[in-house]
Write a protein that holds these residues in place. Structure first.
Motif, short mmCIF file in Angstrom:
data_model
loop_
_atom_site.label_atom_id
_atom_site.label_comp_id
_atom_site.label_asym_id
_atom_site.label_seq_id
_atom_site.Cartn_x
_atom_site.Cartn_y
_atom_site.Cartn_z
N ARG A 96 0.85 -1.19 0.00
CA ARG A 96 0.00 0.00 0.00
C ARG A 96 0.89 1.25 0.00
NH1 ARG A 96 -5.34 -0.10 0.89
NH2 ARG A 96 -5.15 -2.16 1.89
N LEU A 97 0.53 2.23 -0.83
CA LEU A 97 1.41 3.36 -1.07
C LEU A 97 1.77 4.13 0.20
CD1 LEU A 97 2.95 5.09 -3.11
CD2 LEU A 97 0.88 6.45 -3.41
N ARG A 98 0.80 4.39 1.07
CA ARG A 98 1.10 5.18 2.26
C ARG A 98 2.13 4.49 3.15
NH1 ARG A 98 -2.69 7.42 4.45
NH2 ARG A 98 -4.44 6.96 3.04
N HIS A 99 2.04 3.16 3.23
CA HIS A 99 2.99 2.41 4.04
C HIS A 99 4.35 2.29 3.33
CE1 HIS A 99 -0.32 1.70 6.63
NE2 HIS A 99 -0.94 0.86 5.82
N ARG A 100 4.31 2.18 2.00
CA ARG A 100 5.55 2.11 1.23
C ARG A 100 6.35 3.40 1.40
NH1 ARG A 100 4.83 1.44 -5.05
NH2 ARG A 100 5.20 3.68 -5.24
N ILE A 101 5.67 4.54 1.32
CA ILE A 101 6.34 5.83 1.48
C ILE A 101 6.99 5.93 2.85
CG2 ILE A 101 5.87 8.30 1.78
CD1 ILE A 101 3.86 8.06 -0.53
N ALA A 102 6.23 5.60 3.90
CA ALA A 102 6.76 5.69 5.26
C ALA A 102 7.93 4.73 5.46
CB ALA A 102 5.65 5.39 6.27
N TRP A 103 7.86 3.55 4.86
CA TRP A 103 8.90 2.54 5.02
C TRP A 103 10.19 2.98 4.33
CZ3 TRP A 103 11.50 -0.93 1.71
CH2 TRP A 103 12.11 -2.02 2.33
N HIS A 104 10.10 3.43 3.09
CA HIS A 104 11.30 3.85 2.37
C HIS A 104 11.94 5.08 3.03
CE1 HIS A 104 11.90 1.22 -1.04
NE2 HIS A 104 10.61 1.22 -1.29
N ALA A 105 11.13 5.96 3.58
CA ALA A 105 11.67 7.17 4.22
C ALA A 105 12.53 6.81 5.43
CB ALA A 105 10.53 8.09 4.64
N ARG A 106 12.36 5.60 5.97
CA ARG A 106 13.13 5.19 7.15
C ARG A 106 14.36 4.36 6.79
NH1 ARG A 106 8.15 3.08 8.66
NH2 ARG A 106 9.11 1.04 9.06
N ARG A 107 14.57 4.07 5.53
CA ARG A 107 15.67 3.19 5.15
C ARG A 107 17.02 3.91 5.23
NH1 ARG A 107 16.07 1.32 0.20
NH2 ARG A 107 17.30 -0.43 0.97
N ARG A 108 18.03 3.17 5.72
CA ARG A 108 19.38 3.73 5.84
C ARG A 108 19.91 4.19 4.50
NH1 ARG A 108 23.38 0.02 6.99
NH2 ARG A 108 24.82 1.67 7.61
N ASP A 109 19.63 3.44 3.47
CA ASP A 109 20.13 3.75 2.13
C ASP A 109 19.75 5.18 1.73
OD1 ASP A 109 20.94 3.72 -0.48
OD2 ASP A 109 19.35 2.41 -1.19
N LEU A 110 18.47 5.50 1.85
CA LEU A 110 17.99 6.80 1.42
C LEU A 110 18.49 7.90 2.36
CD1 LEU A 110 16.30 7.88 -0.89
CD2 LEU A 110 14.27 7.66 0.55
N ARG A 111 18.50 7.63 3.64
CA ARG A 111 18.96 8.65 4.60
C ARG A 111 20.43 8.97 4.40
NH1 ARG A 111 16.22 7.64 10.53
NH2 ARG A 111 14.08 8.12 9.94
N MET A 112 21.23 7.95 4.11
CA MET A 112 22.65 8.19 3.92
C MET A 112 22.91 8.96 2.64
SD MET A 112 25.71 5.44 4.57
CE MET A 112 24.97 4.95 6.12
N THR A 113 22.14 8.65 1.59
CA THR A 113 22.28 9.38 0.33
C THR A 113 21.98 10.86 0.52
OG1 THR A 113 21.72 7.42 -0.99
CG2 THR A 113 21.43 9.56 -2.03
N CYS A 114 20.89 11.16 1.21
CA CYS A 114 20.51 12.56 1.45
C CYS A 114 21.55 13.27 2.30
CB CYS A 114 19.13 12.63 2.12
SG CYS A 114 17.77 12.11 1.05
N SER A 115 22.09 12.57 3.30
CA SER A 115 23.11 13.16 4.15
C SER A 115 24.35 13.53 3.35
CB SER A 115 23.47 12.19 5.28
OG SER A 115 24.59 12.63 6.01
N ALA A 116 24.78 12.63 2.46
CA ALA A 116 25.98 12.88 1.66
C ALA A 116 25.77 14.05 0.70
CB ALA A 116 26.35 11.62 0.89
N LEU A 117 24.62 14.10 0.04
CA LEU A 117 24.35 15.20 -0.89
C LEU A 117 24.25 16.53 -0.16
CD1 LEU A 117 21.79 13.48 -3.27
CD2 LEU A 117 23.99 14.45 -3.95
N SER A 118 23.68 16.51 1.03
CA SER A 118 23.58 17.74 1.83
C SER A 118 24.97 18.25 2.20
CB SER A 118 22.76 17.47 3.08
OG SER A 118 22.68 18.62 3.89
N THR A 119 25.85 17.34 2.60
CA THR A 119 27.22 17.73 2.94
C THR A 119 27.93 18.32 1.73
OG1 THR A 119 27.37 16.05 4.67
CG2 THR A 119 29.44 16.90 3.78
N LEU A 120 27.76 17.67 0.59
CA LEU A 120 28.41 18.13 -0.63
C LEU A 120 27.96 19.55 -0.99
CD1 LEU A 120 30.37 16.66 -2.55
CD2 LEU A 120 28.41 16.15 -4.00
N ALA A 121 26.65 19.79 -0.89
CA ALA A 121 26.13 21.12 -1.21
C ALA A 121 26.60 22.15 -0.20
CB ALA A 121 24.61 21.07 -1.26
#
Length: 380
Positions: free
Chosen positions: A224-249
Motif C-alpha cells: 500500500r502506497l502510504r505504508h511504502r512511502i513511510a517505510w522507504h523514508a526510514r531506510r538507511r540507504d535513502l537517509r545516507m544518500t541525502c546526508s551525503a548530498l547535503s554535505t556536498l552542497a
C-alpha cells in the motif's frame, strides 16, 4: 555526514530500516501533490543559481518542469538544468529524451551539458577528489554530483532523489503484457540465486547473512502506497544518500533539495493516493501532473543503466594490479575477490570495495592535487 560501515562496504549493500515514528495527523488543507512540489522547488528558486540535476529520466524531468513553471510564474530566474553526457556508455544515453524535454519546456538557453569519458570512473579524477576529502561514502557514485554542487555554489541544487522509492518502489504492478511477464520471470530467476552466486567475493557465512537480510528487506516493502512511502523514508540507504548530498552542497555554500522527498509532497501524495496498492510510477505521475505539463515530461521511457559510466579504465587498471592487501579477511574471501577481478566487467556489488581498497593504496598527501577542481568539458 552519515557513513557506511565496513560491513556495508565489503558486502556492497546498505540494509536497515529505522523503527516507525509515531503517526502524526495529516494537517488540514494539505495541497495537491503538484502544488506541494511547487512549494518545494520554490525554496531553491529563491536562492539562485538554482541548478537542477537533469538526466532526462522521469524524476528529473518532472522536477525541472515544475521548477520552470514556478520560476516563470513568480518572475524568478530560470533554473539551470545540468546534464552529464558519457562517451562509450550507450546504455546510459538519454540524450533523445533530454532534448525532447528541454525543447518542450523552452529552457535550452540555460541548459549546461557536462561531458565525461573516464572522469567519472569509480576511482577516476572526480571520485578521487571526494575519496581523499571524505573517504568512501554512500552512494559510490556521489562524485557525479560534485561538479554540479560547484556550479550551484551559493545557491541550490535540486535533484530527483527519492523517485525510485516513493514513486516506484521495488514491487511492480502485475504484468499486463507478454513482454512484461517474460521480464518478470527473468528478474525472479535472478533474485532467486543463492548466496554464493550473489556474493561470491564474501566469506560463506557472511554471504549467507547478507543474502538473508537483503531478501528479507525486499519482502518487507509494503504494497500500500502510504505504508511504502513511510517505510522507504526510514531506510538507511535513502537517509545516507541525502546526508551525503547535503554535505556536498553545504561545502559549496549551497543547499541540496529533493522535492520528491519533501515532507509536504509526501503528505499530499499519501493523502491523495495513499490507499493505492502496487502503485506504478507511470500511473502516479499521470495522476500527479493531470495534463498540466507537456507530454514529454511524463511519457514512459527506458530506464538508463550507468555501470558503464563508473567502471572504466582507472578501475580496470586498479583491480588488475591489486595485490590482495587492505580487505578485511573476516568479511572478504581475498582469493575469490582477486579471481573475480581478473574478469571484466567486475561485479557491481564490489564497487565500494574498489574505492575502499584504492584509497588504502593511495592515501591523500598533504598537497594532493586532487583537492583542486577537476576540469570537465561544459557546453550550453
Amino acid at each position: 555526514m552519515l557513513r557506511p560501515t565496513p560491513f556495508d562496504l565489503a558486502t556492497g549493500t546498505l540494509l536497515g530500516v529505522a523503527a516507525p515514528r509515531p503517526r502524526r495527523p495529516v494537517p488540514s488543507g494539505v495541497p495537491d501533490p503538484l502544488g506541494a512540489l511547487d512549494t518545494a522547488v520554490l525554496a531553491g528558486l529563491t536562492r539562485p543559481p538554482c541548478v537542477v540535476s537533469f538526466s532526462g529520466g522521469l524524476d528529473s524531468s518532472l522536477i525541472l518542469a515544475v521548477a520552470v513553471r514556478a520560476a516563470r510564474r513568480e518572475g524568478l530566474p530560470d533554473p539551470v538544468p545540468v546534464t552529464w553526457r558519457f562517451s562509450g556508455a550507450p546504455r546510459a544515453d538519454e540524450s533523445d529524451w533530454q532534448h525532447r524535454v528541454i525543447g518542450a519546456l523552452g529552457i535550452g538557453g540555460s541548459w549546461q551539458v557536462l561531458r565525461a569519458d573516464d572522469e567519472l570512473d569509480l576511482v577516476g579524477p572526480v571520485a578521487r577528489r571526494l575519496l581523499h576529502h571524505h573517504g568512501v561514502v554512500h552512494p559510490v557514485n556521489l562524485h557525479l554530483h560534485l561538479p554540479l554542487a560547484e556550479l550551484a555554489a551559493g545557491g541550490a541544487l535540486l535533484t530527483g532523489g527519492g523517485g525510485d522509492q516513493m514513486l516506484a518502489g521495488w514491487r511492480r504492478p502485475p504484468a499486463t503484457s507478454l513482454r512484461a511477464r517474460l521480464w518478470w520471470l527473468r528478474h525472479t530467476a535472478r533474485t532467486r540465486r543463492g548466496p554464493a552466486e550473489v556474493f561470491p567475493w564474501l566469506r560463506p557465512t557472511v554471504a549467507r547473512e547478507v543474502h538473508r537480510a537483503h531478501r528479507a528487506e525486499q519482502r518487507a516493502e509494503p504494497r500500500r502506497l502510504r505504508h511504502r512511502i513511510a517505510w522507504h523514508a526510514r531506510r538507511r540507504d535513502l537517509r545516507m544518500t541525502c546526508s551525503a548530498l547535503s554535505t556536498l552542497a553545504t561545502e559549496h555554500r549551497a543547499v541540496a533539495i529533493h522535492p520528491l522527498l519533501d515532507e509536504g509532497f509526501l503528505a499530499a501524495l499519501t493523502s491523495r493516493f495513499g490507499d493505492r496498492r502496487d502503485a506504478g510510477r507511470d500511473d502516479l505521475l499521470a495522476a500527479i501532473v493531470r495534463d498540466t505539463m507537456p507530454a514529454e515530461v511524463t511519457a514512459p521511457r527506458r530506464k538508463a543503466r550507468f555501470l558503464e559510466v563508473f567502471f572504466r579504465a582507472p578501475t580496470r587498471e586498479f583491480v588488475r594490479s591489486w595485490d590482495g592487501t587492505g580487505a578485511d579477511p573476516e568479511l572478504v574471501d581475498v582469493d575469490a575477490l582477486r579471481e573475480l577481478w581478473t574478469r571484466w566487467p567486475i561485479p557491481g556489488g564490489t564497487a565500494s570495495l574498489v574505492q575502499q581498497l584504492w584509497l588504502a593504496a593511495n592515501p591523500a598527501g598533504p598537497t594532493d592535487p586532487a583537492q583542486s577542481s577537476t576540469d570537465v568539458e561544459v557546453t550550453s
